[in-house]
Design a protein around this motif. Structure first.
Motif, mmCIF file in Angstrom:
data_model
loop_
_atom_site.group_PDB
_atom_site.id
_atom_site.type_symbol
_atom_site.label_atom_id
_atom_site.label_comp_id
_atom_site.label_asym_id
_atom_site.label_seq_id
_atom_site.Cartn_x
_atom_site.Cartn_y
_atom_site.Cartn_z
ATOM 1 N N VAL A 167 0.861 -1.179 0.000
ATOM 2 C CA VAL A 167 0.000 0.000 0.000
ATOM 3 C C VAL A 167 0.897 1.229 0.000
ATOM 4 C CG1 VAL A 167 -1.801 1.273 1.227
ATOM 5 C CG2 VAL A 167 -1.786 -1.233 1.288
ATOM 6 N N ASN A 168 0.790 2.026 -1.049
ATOM 7 C CA ASN A 168 1.574 3.266 -1.176
ATOM 8 C C ASN A 168 3.065 3.034 -0.948
ATOM 9 O OD1 ASN A 168 -0.778 4.597 -1.750
ATOM 10 N ND2 ASN A 168 -0.969 5.560 0.242
ATOM 11 N N MET B 218 -7.900 1.532 5.376
ATOM 12 C CA MET B 218 -7.280 2.021 6.602
ATOM 13 C C MET B 218 -5.761 2.070 6.526
ATOM 14 S SD MET B 218 -7.877 -1.086 9.215
ATOM 15 C CE MET B 218 -9.603 -0.976 8.875
ATOM 16 N N LEU B 219 -5.152 1.263 5.678
ATOM 17 C CA LEU B 219 -3.693 1.261 5.585
ATOM 18 C C LEU B 219 -3.137 2.422 4.764
ATOM 19 C CD1 LEU B 219 -2.790 -2.517 5.179
ATOM 20 C CD2 LEU B 219 -2.552 -1.065 7.196
ATOM 21 N N VAL B 220 -3.983 3.147 4.072
ATOM 22 C CA VAL B 220 -3.510 4.240 3.224
ATOM 23 C C VAL B 220 -2.794 5.312 4.052
ATOM 24 C CG1 VAL B 220 -4.197 6.094 1.650
ATOM 25 C CG2 VAL B 220 -5.187 3.806 1.404
ATOM 26 N N GLY B 221 -3.461 5.864 5.046
ATOM 27 C CA GLY B 221 -2.845 6.907 5.883
ATOM 28 C C GLY B 221 -1.684 6.378 6.703
ATOM 29 N N LEU B 222 -1.817 5.153 7.210
ATOM 30 C CA LEU B 222 -0.729 4.564 7.993
ATOM 31 C C LEU B 222 0.490 4.316 7.113
ATOM 32 C CD1 LEU B 222 -2.839 2.089 10.148
ATOM 33 C CD2 LEU B 222 -1.854 4.272 10.857
ATOM 34 N N SER B 223 0.261 3.848 5.881
ATOM 35 C CA SER B 223 1.380 3.612 4.965
ATOM 36 C C SER B 223 2.089 4.908 4.607
ATOM 37 C CB SER B 223 0.883 2.916 3.689
ATOM 38 O OG SER B 223 0.454 1.608 3.967
ATOM 39 N N ALA C 2 2.435 7.507 6.495
ATOM 40 C CA ALA C 2 3.259 7.879 7.654
ATOM 41 C C ALA C 2 4.506 6.999 7.734
ATOM 42 C CB ALA C 2 2.445 7.779 8.939
ATOM 43 N N VAL C 3 4.365 5.697 7.495
ATOM 44 C CA VAL C 3 5.521 4.788 7.517
ATOM 45 C C VAL C 3 6.496 5.168 6.411
ATOM 46 C CG1 VAL C 3 6.259 2.395 7.118
ATOM 47 C CG2 VAL C 3 4.300 2.861 8.606
ATOM 48 N N GLU C 4 5.980 5.375 5.210
ATOM 49 C CA GLU C 4 6.829 5.724 4.064
ATOM 50 C C GLU C 4 7.649 6.989 4.348
ATOM 51 O OE1 GLU C 4 8.546 5.743 0.260
ATOM 52 O OE2 GLU C 4 7.470 4.129 1.248
ATOM 53 N N LYS C 5 7.034 7.944 5.020
ATOM 54 C CA LYS C 5 7.690 9.218 5.301
ATOM 55 C C LYS C 5 8.758 9.120 6.392
ATOM 56 C CE LYS C 5 6.536 14.026 6.307
ATOM 57 N NZ LYS C 5 5.452 14.994 6.497
ATOM 58 N N THR C 6 8.614 8.191 7.341
ATOM 59 C CA THR C 6 9.467 8.218 8.535
ATOM 60 C C THR C 6 10.363 7.003 8.757
ATOM 61 O OG1 THR C 6 7.662 7.290 9.859
ATOM 62 C CG2 THR C 6 7.845 9.701 9.789
ATOM 63 N N VAL C 7 10.000 5.862 8.189
ATOM 64 C CA VAL C 7 10.780 4.633 8.437
ATOM 65 C C VAL C 7 11.392 4.178 7.109
ATOM 66 C CG1 VAL C 7 10.746 2.291 9.360
ATOM 67 C CG2 VAL C 7 9.184 4.005 10.304
#
Length: 163
Positions: A104-105, A144-149, A151-156
């Protein structure tokens, strides 16, 4: 001042208080008991803190809930309907090539079903493993994984965690 306005003012304060109390009962404003993972290495904890700061306010229409104990390694939405834990040890299921996964993203997620019908998503190929547990009621919303992904993509960063 006329006396007919006083009773109105007196009624406004209790009514406003009642509205504020009801707002505090809205989904997402409750507290969730979320046990943080065992203390991860400092570099993983730093990535998790960055992720914590980027997490969305809502997921699947559920508002962010306070977690107890408070930690940069945990987050929740809709009480404990959706629970995130960052900095978990590598799940044994990651070694099984038969496990299901989705992307996802730009973020890969290992997908596992819980015995009660919920879902557990765990990031793959990231320098910090992040787990998202979703209760049975909300396990039908793939968005639901769109916004979480994001955030993960941006920081981890991508990579293989040694933890």
């Amino acid at each position: 001042m006329s006396s007919h306005r006083r009773p109105f003012r007196l009624l406004v304060l209790p009514a406003a208080s009642a509205l504020l109390a009801l707002a505090g009962c809205a989904p997402g404003d409750s507290e969730a008991r979320v046990e943080p993972p065992p203390a991860p290495p400092a570099e993983v904890a730093k990535l998790c803190a960055a992720l914590h700061g980027e997490l969305p306010r809502t997921v699947a229409g559920l508002g962010r809930a306070a977690t107890e104990p408070a930690s940069d390694l945990t987050a929740a939405w809709g009480g404990s309907a959706i629970v995130l834990r960052c900095g978990i040890p590598k799940p044994p299921a990651m070694a099984d090539p038969q496990q299901d996964g989705v992307e996802v993203n730009g973020v890969g997620w290992l997908v596992q079903r819980t015995p009660d019908g919920g879902l557990v998503f765990t990031t793959t190929s990231r320098l910090a493993y992040t787990e998202v547990r979703i209760d049975k009621e909300h396990a039908t919303d793939a968005q639901m994984l769109v916004g979480l992904s994001a955030a993960v993509e941006k920081t981890v960063p991508t990579g293989i965690s040694s933890y």
